[in-house]
Design a protein around this motif. Structure first.
Motif, PDB file in Angstrom:
ATOM      1  N   LEU A 210       3.608  19.985   1.241  1.00  0.00           N
ATOM      2  CA  LEU A 210       4.317  18.609   0.900  1.00  0.00           C
ATOM      3  C   LEU A 210       4.245  17.850   2.287  1.00  0.00           C
ATOM      4  N   GLU A 211       4.625  18.543   3.425  1.00  0.00           N
ATOM      5  CA  GLU A 211       4.514  17.709   4.564  1.00  0.00           C
ATOM      6  C   GLU A 211       3.191  17.112   5.078  1.00  0.00           C
ATOM      7  N   SER A 212       1.948  17.991   4.498  1.00  0.00           N
ATOM      8  CA  SER A 212       0.679  17.546   5.031  1.00  0.00           C
ATOM      9  C   SER A 212       0.408  16.255   4.245  1.00  0.00           C
ATOM     10  N   GLN A 213       0.976  16.140   3.133  1.00  0.00           N
ATOM     11  CA  GLN A 213       0.837  14.805   2.103  1.00  0.00           C
ATOM     12  C   GLN A 213       1.375  13.498   2.600  1.00  0.00           C
ATOM     13  N   ILE A 214       2.415  13.634   3.590  1.00  0.00           N
ATOM     14  CA  ILE A 214       3.148  12.489   4.074  1.00  0.00           C
ATOM     15  C   ILE A 214       2.234  11.721   4.982  1.00  0.00           C
TER      16      ILE A 214
ATOM     17  N   ASN B  96       0.841  -1.196  -0.038  1.00  0.00           N
ATOM     18  CA  ASN B  96      -0.043  -0.054  -0.051  1.00  0.00           C
ATOM     19  C   ASN B  96       0.856   1.401   0.072  1.00  0.00           C
ATOM     20  N   HIS B  97       1.915   1.289  -0.613  1.00  0.00           N
ATOM     21  CA  HIS B  97       2.816   2.408  -0.842  1.00  0.00           C
ATOM     22  C   HIS B  97       2.346   3.375  -1.398  1.00  0.00           C
ATOM     23  N   ASN B  98       2.795   4.778  -1.210  1.00  0.00           N
ATOM     24  CA  ASN B  98       2.659   5.758  -2.064  1.00  0.00           C
ATOM     25  C   ASN B  98       3.770   6.656  -2.296  1.00  0.00           C
ATOM     26  N   ILE B  99       3.829   7.328  -3.527  1.00  0.00           N
ATOM     27  CA  ILE B  99       4.954   8.223  -3.837  1.00  0.00           C
ATOM     28  C   ILE B  99       4.425   9.636  -3.921  1.00  0.00           C
ATOM     29  N   LEU B 100       5.097  10.612  -3.428  1.00  0.00           N
ATOM     30  CA  LEU B 100       4.795  11.907  -3.701  1.00  0.00           C
ATOM     31  C   LEU B 100       5.222  12.473  -4.905  1.00  0.00           C
ATOM     32  N   MET B 101       4.692  13.287  -5.725  1.00  0.00           N
ATOM     33  CA  MET B 101       4.944  13.884  -6.860  1.00  0.00           C
ATOM     34  C   MET B 101       4.603  15.234  -7.091  1.00  0.00           C
ATOM     35  N   PRO B 102       5.495  16.121  -7.594  1.00  0.00           N
ATOM     36  CA  PRO B 102       4.985  17.700  -7.746  1.00  0.00           C
ATOM     37  C   PRO B 102       3.807  17.742  -8.591  1.00  0.00           C
TER      38      PRO B 102
ATOM     39  N   TYR C 107       2.000  17.113  -4.444  1.00  0.00           N
ATOM     40  CA  TYR C 107       2.321  18.314  -3.601  1.00  0.00           C
ATOM     41  C   TYR C 107       2.549  19.509  -4.506  1.00  0.00           C
ATOM     42  N   ASN C 108       1.732  20.535  -3.939  1.00  0.00           N
ATOM     43  CA  ASN C 108       1.658  21.962  -4.823  1.00  0.00           C
ATOM     44  C   ASN C 108       3.022  22.319  -5.265  1.00  0.00           C
ATOM     45  N   LEU C 109       3.089  23.035  -6.435  1.00  0.00           N
ATOM     46  CA  LEU C 109       4.149  24.056  -6.783  1.00  0.00           C
ATOM     47  C   LEU C 109       3.426  25.377  -6.810  1.00  0.00           C
ATOM     48  N   LEU C 110       4.066  26.428  -6.397  1.00  0.00           N
ATOM     49  CA  LEU C 110       3.476  27.818  -6.056  1.00  0.00           C
ATOM     50  C   LEU C 110       3.854  28.766  -7.298  1.00  0.00           C
ATOM     51  N   PRO C 111       3.019  29.056  -8.351  1.00  0.00           N
ATOM     52  CA  PRO C 111       3.511  29.807  -9.370  1.00  0.00           C
ATOM     53  C   PRO C 111       3.817  31.110  -9.098  1.00  0.00           C
ATOM     54  N   GLU C 112       3.149  31.873  -7.808  1.00  0.00           N
ATOM     55  CA  GLU C 112       3.654  33.002  -7.662  1.00  0.00           C
ATOM     56  C   GLU C 112       4.972  33.188  -6.802  1.00  0.00           C
TER      57      GLU C 112
END
Length: 390
Positions: free
Chosen positions: A149-153, A107-113, A134-139
């Motif tokens: 990112l941390e919240s997705q772990i 049941n592993h997952n990976i985090l990608m941008p 995990y989100n990247l911030l255009p601004e």
């Protein structure tokens, strides 16, 4: 049959690879960006010598692996041949790394941008591994949203994928930002796969910093290859560099070696030439390519920045630029996909929708074109937007 956004985005990927097998994001397709003279000579010399026509070890010839290790040893980092595995392109490198670290049965997952290169998801899901973004911030020039990112772990997160310089964003992360990302990885004891295939393709006022140079205490698998910086994507040579400062990757090294048998080794002719390709290509060759990309980025940014309803984000490197579509200003179109499809149909300008990178309402443009074609494409985008802007 109902045609949804996923079907349309898939069609865009099909269009991007035309009937000749060429990709519009292939930097060599227009003939203005070509490999160095030294690269061509190295291939001819290897072919004439005839010493690389047989099978090589699955992980690659020792001399080729050492050449990659030497090439990647800079900014205080030292690799040796045992740290390197040669693969069939960078996509193959990513495949082996994800497979070695993540396990669908656990049941592993990976985090990608997000936005991010879609192959990460494809490779993970093909082996039953989940994907979180995990989100990247255009601004903030597409920096990682560290809190998000941390919240997705979670307890099942097997690895964080970090792409720098970025496809599709053209972002280049500085040392401080990379340290902040790696600090999170260390805190949660999660390894990193660093997709650095665009390494060193940064504009003159920027500096590429490899994750391996930061002494973060995080085990990292660095994926790269010849494709982009040396302008030979069809030669299919990629590599994995194992950076393991805490000796946590003994099992992973063994798994990568075993998995390399899936491809029975990468292209031996290119392996024979790789020492000269990596170590003898002059800096002037790399500088010329970067100057071309930077000039095209400026042309595109200045043209699109004047267009009401479009917001371009000036890249710091890589080969791409992201552009936001303000759909409120284009009421003829319900989605960015519709906007981009009509742009292609009416103006013959092909852009990849942001949906392909999990970011609707944006489009990615390629900045590898010859200058005159780059300018004409921008003019056509301007004409199209002027026609539909309200």
């Amino acid at each position: 049959m109902e045609i949804n956004d996923a079907h349309i985005c898939g069609r865009f990927h099909q269009i991007e690879n035309d009937e000749r097998g060429s990709s519009y994001s292939d930097p060599t397709i227009y003939g203005n960006l070509n490999p160095s003279k030294e690269t061509i000579e190295a291939i001819i010399r290897t072919l004439e010598e005839g010493s690389c026509n047989g099978y090589a070890p699955c992980v690659g010839y020792e001399v080729a692996r050492q050449a990659v290790a030497t090439y990647l040893s800079h900014d205080g980092v030292e690799f040796n041949s045992k740290d390197i595995i040669l693969c069939s392109g960078c996509s193959s490198s990513l495949d082996l790394c994800i497979t070695a670290i993540a396990d669908g049965t656990k049941n592993h997952n990976i985090l990608m941008p997000k936005p991010g290169f879609p192959i990460y998801r494809t490779l993970a899901e093909s082996i039953g591994v989940g994907v979180k973004t995990y989100n990247l911030l255009p601004e903030k020039k597409w920096q990682v949203d560290l809190l998000h990112l941390e919240s997705q772990i979670d307890d099942n997160t097997a690895v964080i994928i970090l792409n720098n310089p970025s496809n599709p964003c053209g972002s280049v992360y500085d040392e401080n930002h990379l340290r902040a990302i790696l600090s999170i990885a260390r805190r949660y004891q999660i390894p990193v796969i660093a997709d650095e295939v665009y390494e060193q393709i940064v504009f003159p006022d920027k500096k590429f910093v490899s994750t391996a140079a930061l002494e973060s205490g995080v085990p990292i698998l660095i994926c790269g290859g010849l494709a982009k910086r040396f302008l030979v994507p069809g030669w299919r040579i990629g590599w994995i560099a194992v950076h393991d400062p805490i000796n946590a990757f003994d099992d992973i090294r063994s798994a990568l070696s075993s998995l390399s048998q899936k491809i029975i080794g990468s292209n031996t002719l290119i392996q024979g030439a790789i020492p000269d390709i990596l170590l003898k290509s002059p800096q002037s060759f790399h500088d010329d390519m970067i100057n071309t990309l930077c000039e095209n980025a400026k042309v595109a940014y200045e043209a699109i920045d004047k267009v009401p309803g479009l917001v371009p984000y000036m890249p710091d490197g890589s080969m791409y630029m992201m552009v936001k579509i303000d759909l409120d200003k284009f009421p003829h179109f319900e989605t960015g996909l519709q906007f981009i499809m009509r742009l292609m149909e009416e103006e013959s300008v092909f852009c990849l929708p942001g949906d392909c990178f999990e970011l609707p309402g944006f489009m990615r443009i390629v900045i590898t074109l010859p200058g005159d074609i780059m300018k004409e494409a921008c003019d056509r985008i301007v004409n199209f937007c002027n026609k539909y802007y309200t």
